[in-house]
Write a protein that holds these residues in place. Structure first.
Motif, mmCIF file in Angstrom:
data_model
loop_
_atom_site.group_PDB
_atom_site.id
_atom_site.type_symbol
_atom_site.label_atom_id
_atom_site.label_comp_id
_atom_site.label_asym_id
_atom_site.label_seq_id
_atom_site.Cartn_x
_atom_site.Cartn_y
_atom_site.Cartn_z
ATOM 1 N N TYR A 1 0.861 -1.187 0.000
ATOM 2 C CA TYR A 1 0.000 0.000 0.000
ATOM 3 C C TYR A 1 0.897 1.238 0.000
ATOM 4 O O TYR A 1 1.779 1.374 0.848
ATOM 5 C CB TYR A 1 -0.915 -0.002 1.230
ATOM 6 N N TYR B 1 -6.524 -0.968 9.967
ATOM 7 C CA TYR B 1 -6.648 0.466 10.176
ATOM 8 C C TYR B 1 -5.241 1.023 10.363
ATOM 9 O O TYR B 1 -4.523 0.623 11.283
ATOM 10 C CB TYR B 1 -7.495 0.764 11.408
ATOM 11 N N GLU C 1 -1.650 7.402 7.947
ATOM 12 C CA GLU C 1 -0.705 7.879 6.940
ATOM 13 C C GLU C 1 -0.216 9.256 7.368
ATOM 14 O O GLU C 1 -0.955 10.009 7.997
ATOM 15 C CB GLU C 1 -1.403 7.980 5.577
ATOM 16 N N THR D 1 -6.665 5.374 7.376
ATOM 17 C CA THR D 1 -7.146 4.616 6.231
ATOM 18 C C THR D 1 -7.549 3.220 6.682
ATOM 19 O O THR D 1 -6.850 2.602 7.486
ATOM 20 C CB THR D 1 -6.032 4.513 5.163
ATOM 21 N N LEU E 1 -8.229 -0.556 5.261
ATOM 22 C CA LEU E 1 -7.892 -1.394 4.113
ATOM 23 C C LEU E 1 -8.460 -2.788 4.310
ATOM 24 O O LEU E 1 -8.526 -3.285 5.442
ATOM 25 C CB LEU E 1 -6.365 -1.513 3.969
ATOM 26 N N LYS F 1 -6.993 -3.443 -0.620
ATOM 27 C CA LYS F 1 -7.847 -2.431 -1.250
ATOM 28 C C LYS F 1 -8.431 -1.511 -0.191
ATOM 29 O O LYS F 1 -8.857 -1.941 0.881
ATOM 30 C CB LYS F 1 -8.978 -3.095 -2.040
ATOM 31 N N ARG F 2 -8.474 -0.209 -0.542
ATOM 32 C CA ARG F 2 -8.912 0.780 0.431
ATOM 33 C C ARG F 2 -10.416 0.745 0.601
ATOM 34 O O ARG F 2 -11.162 0.672 -0.376
ATOM 35 C CB ARG F 2 -8.465 2.155 -0.026
ATOM 36 N N TRP G 1 -11.937 3.061 3.129
ATOM 37 C CA TRP G 1 -12.188 4.491 3.292
ATOM 38 C C TRP G 1 -10.912 5.159 3.781
ATOM 39 O O TRP G 1 -9.983 4.482 4.234
ATOM 40 C CB TRP G 1 -13.366 4.780 4.242
ATOM 41 N N LYS G 2 -10.902 6.475 3.678
ATOM 42 C CA LYS G 2 -9.763 7.248 4.181
ATOM 43 C C LYS G 2 -10.269 8.565 4.743
ATOM 44 O O LYS G 2 -11.111 9.220 4.131
ATOM 45 C CB LYS G 2 -8.765 7.521 3.049
#
Lengths: 559, 277
Positions: A86, A105, A108, A114, A116, A122-123, A125-126
């Motif tokens: 990622y 969780y 960043e 974020t 995943l 795959k994400r 939400w962020k």
């Protein structure tokens, strides 16, 4: 029912948008809590019983950073490969992800959160906080070390000194409180610690001359439950360890996650350096509770006991290292211990019920103390304070240890410490306090290159005696994790993500990630496959064995 | 040369002019007393805001060395001020917002950083040799280009010298010619920062192969070498039976055949490299 919790979680942002079926995301959830209780306190207490998850910054309340997963072991670790990666926002990655119920969780830089899919990367939400471009961070880079999870809410501290509660399913903000004023130098970079009905945080900012504190917040409302200052005000115990008004700008920040003993119901929190860092003339005295370990009553914030590692510190040797809770036999008696490899190059064994000093020993090169006396107080060698002309002392201001995590393996009874072996010429300078300005009073010129090095050291947890060491080219900034597979995972400044034999230190696996490793490894399991996570440069890598792993679980029927 | 073409604020201190002007002007500048504007405040600001990472003397620490003639990211003071103000994204270099360092303070700090670099400069008056003869020596009888590249010509065994006149002072260059092992070049960026470059290494593998070369990179698991013949070798530590890092040695031959005048002429030539003349 629990399976639906996880599926709904993914469905909001993942299933509907991409058409990917996430039905298995929450398989393996063993809690019978209500729909809002994804990770209740009881799961945090019993974190060791679900090694497929990673529920707190250090993996458990005792801060062992030890994974009980053993699928990856000495016999197969050489086959480890990247399962997914990622790419993060630009900046230094110092975070440790949380993994619960199939979702990772991660924070960043500087302060985003974020979610995943732990299987594919795959994400889901962020969330990114709205912060001005003029956020202060005096004395440290724009980093964040991770979130805490409690029930169905995540808690993150931000660079502009807010504590924010996010809905774990969507990233929506539940509440947002200002912990302290960033304009005078406060920030939050640590992963909060979730207890029963409380979220505990500490602050950064000693290099700006803040007065440090530890806070407890109500998880549901964000209301402050208690605040304990780390620098006593006049009249309070310890105030006589500060000359004049120096306590007002005394530092003592609290920027690394503490540990917790649920049986003793004691919270252990390490305290940072006094301010100004290198000019101790303006703050005569021992400067309590800087460079201390505090044991606190988590209900009231009351200080139950304290132990000071470096009285009247003039080298910026914060005690903000991970405090590891160990139960062991000590001189024939079972004792509850807290052990730590301090930035000042000494390893300490304390009784965690009373704070009694039991043992201490040098674990890395140091030239400032002849040793520790019977109470654990350092016997300081005269003439080792910073001077205007400069004074060469080991360790450097970044210390023999720093924030990056050690690991304790209950299998080997070894304490694994990434160690910086580096000296520095320390300078003292005049400084006057101005709000929101650097308040350090000097600086250092660190020895570099071939004159400095590092190692992963394996210490006997009770004696601090060196059992083995694995040499590193440069002083490290990366944590380590031991596993039940008899491995120790770590990282280097040269970009190696590696595994060592936990018993001998023999190198067994190395992945050249192409950039310095600045975070601590963790491990989880998904689809019956163990994963090991570490980051380098701007990328987080998730490793696994080839069998059944492959490219993010891309097996027939998965999609 | 980008640096030399930069328009420079007149308020700047003399050693900075020395850095940025062609040699004739530098000579003139060197004759004046080198002074830094508001030196005391500039030093105080530098120590408060920069020294924690870059070192009190600018020799680097957690951050890179600033006391060098040409900073890789900096073409002029304006650019340096921008870096101080906004930081360098993706690195540990933060920006300083206006309430922390006002424009005047940023200017002073930038001036101080450039002054630190200028301290390592050539004292132009100490260069007495004949640069033209030095050029001939370098490219003909000295055969220096068999190991060094200048402006795209030569062979890369030792360091490239295209802008060596900007990066090193005359004393350093003299020493490099007469006692090359005394001070090996040190890497200035990345994870290798602070480590010796061109460190001679002798390696014997378990298979009995012997390699003599210069270390190009190294980590806890591998080492990369260039042999004296220019071949690249990559070895895993597990393959190595013996490794000797020959600190205090250099593959650069001591200039035994050169007399004092030859050395001075070579120094005179080398100091012109990168200086736009």
């Amino acid at each position: 029912m629990e399976v639906l919790i996880g599926c709904g979680l993914a469905a909001r942002r993942g299933c509907a948008a991409s058409g990917i079926a996430f039905a298995a995301v929450a398989l393996g959830v063993s809690t019978g809590q209500s729909a809002t209780a994804q990770v209740p306190y009881e799961r945090l207490v019993a974190a060791d019983s679900e090694p497929e998850s990673w529920l707190t910054y250090s993996g458990n309340y005792g801060s062992h950073r030890f994974s009980r997963l053993d699928q990856i072991n000495a016999a197969n670790v050489a086959d480890l490969r990247v399962v997914w990666a990622y790419q993060m926002d630009e900046g230094l990655i110092e975070t440790t992800p949380i993994v619960a119920d199939g979702v990772m969780y991660v924070t960043e830089p500087p302060s985003s959160v974020t979610a995943l899919d732990a299987r594919t990367g795959k994400r889901l939400w962020k969330w990114t906080p709205q912060m001005g471009s003029d956020v202060l961070h005096i004395g440290f880079p724009e980093v964040n070390r991770g979130v805490a999870i409690l029930d169905s809410t995540l808690y993150v501290g931000t660079l502009d000194a807010h504590l924010v509660a996010l809905d774990a399913r969507s990233g929506a903000v539940r509440w947002d409180v200002e912990v302290a004023d960033n304009a005078i130098g406060f920030s939050l970079t640590l992963a909060p610690l979730a207890l029963d009905g409380k979220i505990i945080v500490g602050v950064s900012g000693a290099e700006a001359g803040v007065r440090g504190f530890i806070d407890a917040y109500d998880p549901d409302t964000g209301k402050l439950i208690w605040r304990t200052y780390t620098i006593p005000a006049p009249g309070e115990f310890g105030s006589d360890t500060w000359g004049g008004n120096s306590w007002e700008t005394g530092g003592g920040s609290t920027w690394l996650t503490g540990s917790y003993d649920p049986e003793l119901d004691l919270l252990y929190w390490p305290i940072g350096n006094p301010a100004p860092d290198w000019n101790g003339d303006v703050r005569p005295g021992d400067n309590l509770y800087t460079d201390c370990l505090l044991a606190l009553d988590p209900d009231t914030g009351e200080i139950v006991w304290w132990f000071q590692f470096t009285p009247h510190d003039t080298h910026d040797w914060d005690a903000n290292q991970i405090q590891v809770l160990v139960d062991a036999e000590w001189e024939g008696e079972p004792r509850k211990l807290v052990v730590t490899a301090n930035r000042n190059a000494f390893y300490y064994v304390l009784d965690r019920e009373t704070g009694e000093f039991l043992h201490g020993t040098e674990y890395s090169k140091q030239t400032w103390a002849e040793g520790l006396d019977e109470n654990g107080r350092p016997i300081v060698i005269p003439g080792t304070d910073p001077t205007e002309e400069g004074n060469l002392v080991w360790p450097s201001l970044q210390g023999a240890a720093n924030w990056f995590s050690p690991s304790y393996s209950p299998m080997t009874r070894l304490f694994y410490q990434p160690t910086r072996i580096m000296g520095a010429i320390y300078y003292k300078a005049d400084v006057e306090y101005e709000p929101g300005q650097p308040f350090m009073g000097g600086g250092e010129q660190a020895l570099r290159g071939e004159e400095a090095s590092g190692a992963v050291k394996a210490l006997d947890v009770l004696t601090g005696e060196l059992k083995w060491e694995f040499p590193l080219q440069s002083p490290p900034w990366a944590g380590v994790m031991a596993t039940a597979g008899n491995l120790v995972f770590g990282g280097s400044e040269e970009g190696n993500i590696f595994a060592l034999d936990a018993g001998t230190g023999e190198p067994l696996w190395n992945f050249q990630a192409g950039a310095a490793v600045r975070s601590g490894p963790m491990s989880f399991e998904i689809d019956g496959q163990q994963r090991v996570v570490n980051s380098a440069g701007g990328t987080m890598f998730v490793f696994g064995l080839p069998e059944g792993g492959g490219s993010g679980g891309a097996r027939p029927g998965s999609f | 040369m980008r640096i030399a073409q930069t328009t420079w604020p007149l308020s700047l201190a003399v050693p900075i002019l020395l850095l940025l002007c062609p040699p004739a002007a530098a000579q003139e500048a060197a004759d004046a007393a080198p002074e830094l504007e508001d030196a005391e405040r500039a030093e105080r600001l530098y120590r408060a805001h920069c020294a924690r990472c870059h070192g009190v003397q600018g020799l680097g620490g957690e951050g890179p060395e600033l006391a060098q003639l040409a900073l890789p990211r900096v073409a002029d003071q304006v650019q340096l001020e921008r870096i101080i103000r906004f930081g360098i994204p993706g690195t540990g270099m933060p920006g300083a917002r206006a309430t922390v360092l006002d424009d005047d303070a940023v200017s002073l700090v930038a001036g101080y950083v450039l002054w630190l670099g200028a301290q390592t400069t050539v004292d132009a008056s100490s260069v007495t040799g004949d640069a033209d003869r030095g050029l001939d020596l370098f490219w003909a009888e000295g055969d220096c280009a068999s190991c060094h590249i200048v402006a795209g010509q030569g062979t890369a065994v030792g360091p490239e010298l295209t802008i060596i006149g900007l990066r090193r002072g005359a004393d350093y260059l003299r020493e490099a010619l007469s006692a090359p092992a005394a001070r090996l070049p040190v890497a200035r960026s990345g994870a290798r920062s602070g480590f010796f470059e061109y460190l001679p290494v002798r390696i014997v593998t378990h298979d009995g192969d012997i390699y003599n070369g210069m270390r190009m990179n190294e980590d806890s698991f591998t080492i990369q070498l260039m042999t004296v013949s220019g071949a690249f070798v990559s070895l895993r530590k597990g393959e190595i039976a013996e490794m000797e890092k020959r600190v205090g040695h250099s593959l650069m031959p001591v200039a035994q055949d050169l007399d004092e005048d030859d050395v001075e002429d070579l120094v005179a030539y080398l100091t012109t490299l990168g200086r736009g003349s």
